[in-house]
Write a protein that holds these residues in place. Sequence first.
Motif, short mmCIF file in Angstrom:
data_model
loop_
_atom_site.label_atom_id
_atom_site.label_comp_id
_atom_site.label_asym_id
_atom_site.label_seq_id
_atom_site.Cartn_x
_atom_site.Cartn_y
_atom_site.Cartn_z
N MET A 1 91.07 58.02 -64.39
CA MET A 1 89.84 58.45 -65.06
C MET A 1 89.04 57.27 -65.59
O MET A 1 87.82 57.33 -65.70
CB MET A 1 90.19 59.40 -66.21
N TRP A 2 89.74 56.20 -65.93
CA TRP A 2 89.11 55.07 -66.62
C TRP A 2 88.32 54.17 -65.67
O TRP A 2 87.16 53.82 -65.93
CB TRP A 2 90.20 54.28 -67.33
N PHE A 3 88.91 53.79 -64.54
CA PHE A 3 88.32 52.76 -63.70
C PHE A 3 87.67 53.29 -62.42
O PHE A 3 86.84 52.59 -61.84
CB PHE A 3 89.40 51.74 -63.30
N ALA A 4 88.04 54.49 -61.96
CA ALA A 4 87.61 54.92 -60.64
C ALA A 4 86.09 55.11 -60.58
O ALA A 4 85.43 54.58 -59.67
CB ALA A 4 88.32 56.22 -60.26
N LYS A 5 85.50 55.82 -61.53
CA LYS A 5 84.07 56.09 -61.47
C LYS A 5 83.23 54.82 -61.63
O LYS A 5 82.30 54.60 -60.83
CB LYS A 5 83.71 57.12 -62.54
N PRO A 6 83.49 53.95 -62.63
CA PRO A 6 82.68 52.71 -62.71
C PRO A 6 82.82 51.85 -61.47
O PRO A 6 81.82 51.26 -61.00
CB PRO A 6 83.24 52.01 -63.95
N GLU B 1 78.32 48.20 -69.21
CA GLU B 1 77.87 49.39 -69.95
C GLU B 1 78.54 50.65 -69.41
O GLU B 1 78.95 51.53 -70.18
CB GLU B 1 76.36 49.51 -69.85
N GLU B 2 78.68 50.72 -68.09
CA GLU B 2 79.33 51.89 -67.49
C GLU B 2 80.81 51.94 -67.87
O GLU B 2 81.37 53.01 -68.11
CB GLU B 2 79.18 51.83 -65.97
N MET B 3 81.47 50.78 -67.95
CA MET B 3 82.87 50.74 -68.34
C MET B 3 83.05 51.18 -69.79
O MET B 3 84.00 51.89 -70.13
CB MET B 3 83.44 49.33 -68.15
N ILE B 4 82.15 50.75 -70.67
CA ILE B 4 82.22 51.16 -72.07
C ILE B 4 82.05 52.67 -72.19
O ILE B 4 82.80 53.34 -72.92
CB ILE B 4 81.17 50.41 -72.90
N HIS B 5 81.08 53.20 -71.47
CA HIS B 5 80.86 54.65 -71.51
C HIS B 5 82.06 55.41 -70.98
O HIS B 5 82.50 56.41 -71.58
CB HIS B 5 79.61 54.99 -70.68
N HIS C 1 84.65 58.04 -72.88
CA HIS C 1 84.85 59.38 -72.31
C HIS C 1 86.33 59.64 -72.04
O HIS C 1 86.82 60.75 -72.30
CB HIS C 1 84.04 59.50 -71.02
N THR C 2 87.05 58.64 -71.54
CA THR C 2 88.48 58.82 -71.24
C THR C 2 89.28 59.01 -72.51
O THR C 2 90.15 59.89 -72.60
CB THR C 2 89.00 57.60 -70.46
#
Length: 277
Positions: A92-97, A159-163, A167-168
Motif C-alpha cells: 500500500m505504501w510504495f506501489a502507487k507512488p 509529495e506523493e510519497m508523503i501523501h 494514507h497508509t
Amino acid sequence: MFIWLEFLPQILFMESVFGYLIFCIMYKWSVNWWELDAAGNHIHNSPPNLLNMLIYMFLTPGNVDPQDQLYPGQGTVQLVLILIALVCVPWMWFAKPYYLKVQHEKNQYGAIALSEESAIESGTAAVAATEAATRAVQSHQEYSPEEDEEEEEEFEFTEEMIHQTIHTIEFCLNCISNTASYLRLWALSLAHAQLSSVLWDMTLKIWFNFTGAIAVVGLVIGFSMWFVLTIGILLCMEGLSAFLHALRLHWVEFDGKFYMGDGIKFEPFAFTTVLAD
C-alpha cells in the motif's frame, strides 16, 4: 490499475486479520463443546477465548496455546496470515507512488523522442508537430481520473510519497480502532445481561421464598413489575440505545472505509450523465 495497487492490499490486510477473526467466530459456534467421558457423562469443554487468541496471534506468531486452539494447524495458518498482512503494508505504501513515477517518466521520454523526430522531419513545423505528437501520446495512455489530476500539475514523487504514507498509516490504524469500536455493542450486551439478572432477582425471584397467600400476591405483583420493566427498559430503552450505537458505528466506522473527503464534489450516479459523457 489502482485496484491492484490500493484495493487489493487493503482488502487482504483486513481479511487476514479481522476476516480471520470472523471465521474463527463462525467456527467456534459450529463446534459442539460437549463430549462424553469414560462413564458416559457429558463434559463441557471450555471453548477458547478468541480475543486472547487474536492478541497472541501477533505476540507469539506460529505458536498457539492449547487452551486457545480451535483446529489442527492453526499456528501455521495464523503465521501465513500475519506474513500477508505485513506484505500488504509496503504494498500500500510504495506501489502507487512508484507507478505514478514510472508513468510520468514514460510520458516525458515519449514527448522528448517525438519532438526530436518531428524536428528532423519538418523544421518549421517542429513545434506544432511536437505538440500534436505529445497530445497523441497522452491520449493513448490509459489513465484514471486521479492520474489526470496528477498530470495537470507538476508531478513530485516526494509529495506523493508523503501523501501515501499518511494514507497508509491512517488505514492501518483505522482498521484497528474502528473495528474495536464495535466492542461497544459487546459491552452493551453485557450490560443488558446484568440488568436482566437484576430485574429477575429484585422483582420476581424474591417471592419464590414465600408460601401461602403472600406468595401468590407477591408473584402476581412481581411478575407484573418484571414484565413491564423488561419491556420498557430492556427491549425499548436499551434496544434503542443498541440500535443508535450500531447505526453510528455503521455510519462512521464502516462507511469511512469507502468515503474519502479529498475535496471532490459528490455527483450522484445517473444514466443521463453517463450517456452525455
